[in-house]
Motif scaffolding. Structure first.
Motif, PDB file in Angstrom:
ATOM      1  N   GLU A 219      51.343   2.377 -21.854  1.00  0.00           N
ATOM      2  CA  GLU A 219      52.029   1.087 -21.771  1.00  0.00           C
ATOM      3  C   GLU A 219      51.473   0.293 -20.595  1.00  0.00           C
ATOM      4  N   THR A 220      51.114  -0.953 -20.854  1.00  0.00           N
ATOM      5  CA  THR A 220      50.588  -1.834 -19.823  1.00  0.00           C
ATOM      6  C   THR A 220      51.560  -2.988 -19.583  1.00  0.00           C
ATOM      7  N   LEU A 221      51.384  -3.677 -18.460  1.00  0.00           N
ATOM      8  CA  LEU A 221      52.247  -4.816 -18.147  1.00  0.00           C
ATOM      9  C   LEU A 221      51.985  -6.003 -19.066  1.00  0.00           C
ATOM     10  N   ALA A 222      50.809  -6.035 -19.673  1.00  0.00           N
ATOM     11  CA  ALA A 222      50.487  -7.102 -20.625  1.00  0.00           C
ATOM     12  C   ALA A 222      49.314  -6.655 -21.479  1.00  0.00           C
ATOM     13  N   CYS A 223      49.268  -7.145 -22.705  1.00  0.00           N
ATOM     14  CA  CYS A 223      48.147  -6.882 -23.614  1.00  0.00           C
ATOM     15  C   CYS A 223      47.868  -8.171 -24.369  1.00  0.00           C
ATOM     16  N   GLY A 224      46.711  -8.773 -24.115  1.00  0.00           N
ATOM     17  CA  GLY A 224      46.401 -10.071 -24.717  1.00  0.00           C
ATOM     18  C   GLY A 224      46.242 -10.012 -26.220  1.00  0.00           C
ATOM     19  N   SER A 225      45.432  -9.074 -26.703  1.00  0.00           N
ATOM     20  CA  SER A 225      45.270  -8.979 -28.153  1.00  0.00           C
ATOM     21  C   SER A 225      46.568  -8.514 -28.799  1.00  0.00           C
ATOM     22  N   GLY A 226      47.372  -7.721 -28.058  1.00  0.00           N
ATOM     23  CA  GLY A 226      48.674  -7.308 -28.570  1.00  0.00           C
ATOM     24  C   GLY A 226      49.632  -8.479 -28.696  1.00  0.00           C
ATOM     25  N   ALA A 227      49.597  -9.398 -27.718  1.00  0.00           N
ATOM     26  CA  ALA A 227      50.421 -10.608 -27.806  1.00  0.00           C
ATOM     27  C   ALA A 227      50.015 -11.434 -29.010  1.00  0.00           C
ATOM     28  N   ALA A 228      48.708 -11.577 -29.202  1.00  0.00           N
ATOM     29  CA  ALA A 228      48.220 -12.335 -30.353  1.00  0.00           C
ATOM     30  C   ALA A 228      48.630 -11.676 -31.662  1.00  0.00           C
ATOM     31  N   ALA A 229      48.503 -10.353 -31.742  1.00  0.00           N
ATOM     32  CA  ALA A 229      48.849  -9.636 -32.967  1.00  0.00           C
ATOM     33  C   ALA A 229      50.333  -9.762 -33.289  1.00  0.00           C
ATOM     34  N   ALA A 230      51.182  -9.681 -32.264  1.00  0.00           N
ATOM     35  CA  ALA A 230      52.625  -9.797 -32.493  1.00  0.00           C
ATOM     36  C   ALA A 230      52.987 -11.170 -33.034  1.00  0.00           C
ATOM     37  N   VAL A 231      52.362 -12.207 -32.480  1.00  0.00           N
ATOM     38  CA  VAL A 231      52.641 -13.568 -32.956  1.00  0.00           C
ATOM     39  C   VAL A 231      52.094 -13.777 -34.360  1.00  0.00           C
TER      40      VAL A 231
END
Length: 285
Positions: A219-231
């Motif tokens: 678990e990281t404090l942020a994940c850019g591609s993860g944020a994009a994938a969730a949206v």
């Protein structure tokens, strides 16, 4: 050996950035793990390497190594740090650069009126199970696994944006069972290349909260591609608008997606923490 580096972060997702344009850098998995170790090395979620471009239309190559030494195909938070790094190191004066990544190219752009904010074009999301890859399923809006960490069933959306992502919608990310479901899904046989696992809470059509368990990093404090994938998964399901603010434990990112066949864009800050030189017998570059 002495290895010059810059420590950076995007919303707490932290990186060691290395310049491979002036000196070729080849890190084996053991060396990458030694650098990423938070007790005996520098400490980071990923190592970012700036390389010469592989194609004539690109400005640089961009390599990403996870904390466990494995290679990643995408890192949106890292890409913003990459863009700031190459400008501050005098490698380019462009505000818009093109980089070669493992499976294609990315466009990185410094935002007008925002000195340390960047917008990254992450590419076109992929939904076909064979291309994610997700084994044993035909394409669907949602999938279900019944043998994850002793749970009766886990429902998730799946797509790839450089990396494979599984997105689980939860009522509250604070109580989401990230510590159990994250590693169980990351290494589940249904994901032959492992998977990043996102736990998303929809607050409004233009606002979500998110936690991500990243393959190779935890678990990281942020994940850019993860944020994009969730949206993207939320827009595809009709739950979200084309522009969404994503609150991660490390801060806020913004994601824009116009729909199928279009690239997804990630915007947010890039911070430089310090510069240094690593001297370690465990690192073989």
């Amino acid at each position: 050996m002495a290895l010059a580096f810059t420590k950076m972060h995007g919303l707490g997702n932290d990186f060691v950035v290395l310049d491979g344009t002036r000196r070729a850098i080849t890190l084996d998995a053991a060396s990458a793990r030694a650098i990423a170790d938070r007790h005996f090395g520098i400490g980071c979620d990923q190592i970012l390497i700036v390389d010469p471009p592989r194609s004539p239309e690109a400005d640089f190559g961009y390599r990403i190594l996870n904390a466990d030494g494995s290679e990643s195909g995408q890192c949106g938070n890292g890409a913003r740090c990459f863009a700031r790094y190459v400008r501050e190191q005098g490698l380019t004066d462009k505000r818009r650069i093109v980089v070669d990544i493992r499976d294609g190219q990315m466009v990185l752009e410094q935002l007008d009126g925002a000195e340390h904010r960047y917008r990254v074009a992450l590419g076109v999301p992929v939904f076909e199970p064979a291309d994610i890859p997700l084994a044993g399923f035909e394409r669907a809006a949602d999938y279900c696994l019944t043998d994850v960490a002793g749970r009766q069933a886990v429902d998730f959306a799946a797509l790839a944006i450089g990396n494979p992502h599984a997105i689980i919608q939860v009522p509250d990310i604070d109580s989401a069972d990230v510590a159990v479901l994250g590693p169980a899904l990351e290494s589940h046989p249904a994901f032959p290349e492992r998977v990043n696992v996102g736990f998303v809470q929809v607050v409004a059509r233009d606002h979500v909260r998110l936690r991500v368990f990243e393959r190779g990093a935890g678990e990281t404090l942020a994940c850019g591609s993860g944020a994009a994938a969730a949206v993207v998964a939320g827009i595809d399901a009709g739950r979200l608008d084309p522009h969404v603010a994503v609150d991660l434990p490390g801060g806020r990112a913004e994601v824009d997606w116009a729909g199928h066949g279009e690239p997804v864009f990630l915007s947010g800050p890039a911070e430089r923490v310090f510069d240094g030189k690593l001297v370690s017998s465990e690192v073989r570059a």
